[in-house]
Design a protein around this motif. Structure first.
Motif, mmCIF file in Angstrom:
data_model
loop_
_atom_site.group_PDB
_atom_site.id
_atom_site.type_symbol
_atom_site.label_atom_id
_atom_site.label_comp_id
_atom_site.label_asym_id
_atom_site.label_seq_id
_atom_site.Cartn_x
_atom_site.Cartn_y
_atom_site.Cartn_z
ATOM 1 N N ASN A 98 -8.960 1.648 3.898
ATOM 2 C CA ASN A 98 -8.019 0.555 4.113
ATOM 3 C C ASN A 98 -8.261 -0.120 5.459
ATOM 4 N N LEU A 99 -7.825 -1.367 5.545
ATOM 5 C CA LEU A 99 -7.818 -2.084 6.815
ATOM 6 C C LEU A 99 -6.542 -1.682 7.538
ATOM 7 N N VAL A 100 -6.678 -1.093 8.710
ATOM 8 C CA VAL A 100 -5.501 -0.616 9.423
ATOM 9 C C VAL A 100 -4.652 -1.797 9.886
ATOM 10 N N ASP A 101 -3.362 -1.545 10.006
ATOM 11 C CA ASP A 101 -2.459 -2.564 10.521
ATOM 12 C C ASP A 101 -2.623 -2.674 12.032
ATOM 13 N N PRO A 102 -2.327 -3.840 12.615
ATOM 14 C CA PRO A 102 -2.447 -3.987 14.066
ATOM 15 C C PRO A 102 -1.687 -2.890 14.797
ATOM 16 N N GLY A 103 -2.343 -2.300 15.776
ATOM 17 C CA GLY A 103 -1.740 -1.228 16.551
ATOM 18 C C GLY A 103 -2.089 0.147 16.041
ATOM 19 N N ALA A 104 -2.322 0.268 14.729
ATOM 20 C CA ALA A 104 -2.603 1.590 14.152
ATOM 21 C C ALA A 104 -3.964 2.103 14.584
ATOM 22 N N GLY A 105 -4.928 1.219 14.776
ATOM 23 C CA GLY A 105 -6.276 1.644 15.120
ATOM 24 C C GLY A 105 -6.448 2.057 16.566
ATOM 25 N N THR A 106 -5.403 1.869 17.388
ATOM 26 C CA THR A 106 -5.522 2.271 18.787
ATOM 27 C C THR A 106 -5.223 3.747 18.976
ATOM 28 N N ALA A 107 -4.578 4.371 17.986
ATOM 29 C CA ALA A 107 -4.308 5.806 18.043
ATOM 30 C C ALA A 107 -5.410 6.556 17.321
ATOM 31 N N THR A 108 -5.389 7.883 17.429
ATOM 32 C CA THR A 108 -6.373 8.688 16.710
ATOM 33 C C THR A 108 -6.197 8.467 15.227
ATOM 34 N N PRO A 109 -7.236 7.983 14.524
ATOM 35 C CA PRO A 109 -7.079 7.653 13.112
ATOM 36 C C PRO A 109 -6.831 8.876 12.253
ATOM 37 N N THR A 110 -6.058 8.674 11.201
ATOM 38 C CA THR A 110 -5.849 9.716 10.208
ATOM 39 C C THR A 110 -6.704 9.383 9.004
ATOM 40 N N PRO A 111 -7.789 10.132 8.744
ATOM 41 C CA PRO A 111 -8.678 9.788 7.647
ATOM 42 C C PRO A 111 -7.953 9.817 6.311
ATOM 43 N N ALA A 112 -8.259 8.832 5.479
ATOM 44 C CA ALA A 112 -7.728 8.804 4.122
ATOM 45 C C ALA A 112 -8.742 9.447 3.199
ATOM 46 N N ASP A 113 -8.320 10.407 2.408
ATOM 47 C CA ASP A 113 -9.233 11.113 1.524
ATOM 48 C C ASP A 113 -9.604 10.221 0.358
ATOM 49 N N PRO A 114 -10.902 9.999 0.094
ATOM 50 C CA PRO A 114 -11.296 9.201 -1.051
ATOM 51 C C PRO A 114 -11.033 9.959 -2.339
#
Length: 418
Positions: A346-362
């Motif tokens: 997914n395309l992260v929402d603004p602000g979400a990508g500045t924190a440690t990302p939570t991987p989404a399981d395919p």
């Protein structure tokens, strides 16, 4: 001696039984054994450059977390597509992404987080940063410094001392990829800090959007040392642009007139949108072209069909056999052919990508799962195996101790002296 041999045989048999019994009994019902990382399928590689290219600037060391922004499946240098999806079209771009502008679902990509040079698709980051700040009706005067850019590169044809509405500058930037327009807009958007202030704001905007692999050095996308982006980052930036009504109107404009600047230009002149998607693709919403010798061809394009809006970003393409916009169109066709719930991230929402990302399981079973080869938690096997090994070693130690006691200490002493 025969008794000792019988003890050894019994001990080894007991150890083998323990080793076999423990892992099998410890496996939970319906659990699949994890595939070792070295046994995972190799990623399907992205296209290699078709021509010899100039050395690209060296990007900074990659933080593994940056490569997982948007989901773990996107942390691959190769192809990632949804389970059961048709193969994407053959193109020359060395990295690309197709995503849904509204839901943020990433439908597929190749090397989504690989660093690349943006060329004039960088102008989208300028638009995302400065467009909301400026009054489109404001009339500005072009300075000599505004026209200081690489000779022979794309320009609208603004004149020193000429007076132009800001709206005209945006049209010149997006239709004609004008580097002169980029310099003027960057000067205005930076306030007292001028162009340097806008470049700093562009980099701050990239961080805000979650575009952690993007670094702007020039406002126009003309090459600069250490300037880079990724196909995923470009999709984030494009999504922010298409959220602006003014941007959507500008980028879909087919042609416009640059106003006269008497006495040097008494009649003005017309410019046309260089993005052929606008003219030749059903449902086109616009986008941005780009080219430098270093970057090769880059492209961002968006289209809408049956209420579904998709965006494509591609970097490092060659113009043959398909031009950049044609490669984008082919990828858009592929994306529109996928189910609406198809996704590899997914395309992260603004602000979400500045924190440690939570991987989404395919979703399991598709190329995303096969190509990424993410490590699995195998503790449910590792713990019982270690227990079994310890028990087996304990049995063997008892057998050896029994043999040593039978032979006596003098026999052992002679062996040590040899």
């Amino acid at each position: 001696m025969n008794a000792a041999r019988r003890i050894l045989r019994c001990g080894l048999a007991s150890a083998a039984g323990i080793l076999l019994a423990f892992p099998i009994s410890a496996i939970p019902p319906n659990a699949a054994a994890p595939v070792p990382a070295h046994a995972a399928a190799a990623p399907i590689p992205c296209p290699a450059p078709a021509v010899k290219r100039s050395p690209k600037p060296t990007p900074p060391p990659t933080d593994p977390r940056d490569r997982e922004v948007g989901g773990a499946a996107l942390a691959t240098p190769g192809l990632v597509t949804p389970p059961g999806a048709a193969a994407p079209p053959a193109i020359t771009a060395t990295s690309w992404v197709v995503a849904d502008l509204d839901t943020g679902q990433v439908l597929g990509g190749c090397g989504p987080h690989e660093h690349a040079v943006p060329a004039s698709t960088q102008k989208l980051l300028l638009a995302a940063t400065v467009l909301p700040k400026l009054d489109p009706k404001q009339v500005i005067t072009v300075t000599r410094k505004d026209l200081d850019f690489e000779p022979g590169s794309s320009a609208v044809g603004l004149l020193e001392g000429g007076k132009y509405p800001v709206e005209t500058l945006w049209l010149g930037l997006l239709l004609n990829s004008g580097n002169d327009a980029a310099n003027v807009l960057a000067r205005l958007g930076g306030g007292d800090a001028g162009v340097a202030g806008t470049i700093a704001a562009m980099n701050e905007k990239a961080r805000e959007l979650g575009a952690r692999q993007t670094r702007a050095v020039t406002p126009s996308g003309l090459d600069g040392p250490g300037q880079y982006t990724s196909a995923y980052d470009l999709a984030l930036i494009a999504r922010a642009c298409f959220a602006e009504e003014a941007f959507r109107r500008y980028t879909l404009t087919r042609q416009t007139k640059i106003p006269a600047q008497p006495p040097r230009d008494k009649s003005g002149f017309q410019i046309q949108n260089e993005n052929q998607l606008v003219f030749r693709y059903r449902g086109a919403l616009g986008g941005k072209t780009g080219f430098t010798t270093l970057a090769r061809h880059s492209y961002v394009g968006a289209a809408e069909r049956d209420g579904r809006r998709l965006v494509v970003t591609l970097l490092g393409a060659e113009a043959r056999p398909l031009r950049g916009w044609q490669q984008g169109a082919a990828l858009l066709d592929w994306g529109f052919g996928l189910p609406t719930d198809a996704s590899v991230g997914n395309l992260v929402d603004p602000g979400a990508g500045t924190a440690t990302p939570t991987p989404a399981d395919p979703e399991p079973g598709g190329q995303a799962a096969a190509q990424v080869g993410e490590p699995t938690d195998d503790s449910w096997v590792r713990r019982p195996v270690m227990l079994a090994l310890a028990a087996a070693l304990g049995v063997i130690a008892l057998v050896l101790a029994a043999l040593a006691a039978r032979r006596g200490p003098r026999h052992i002493g002679r062996r040590r002296a040899r």
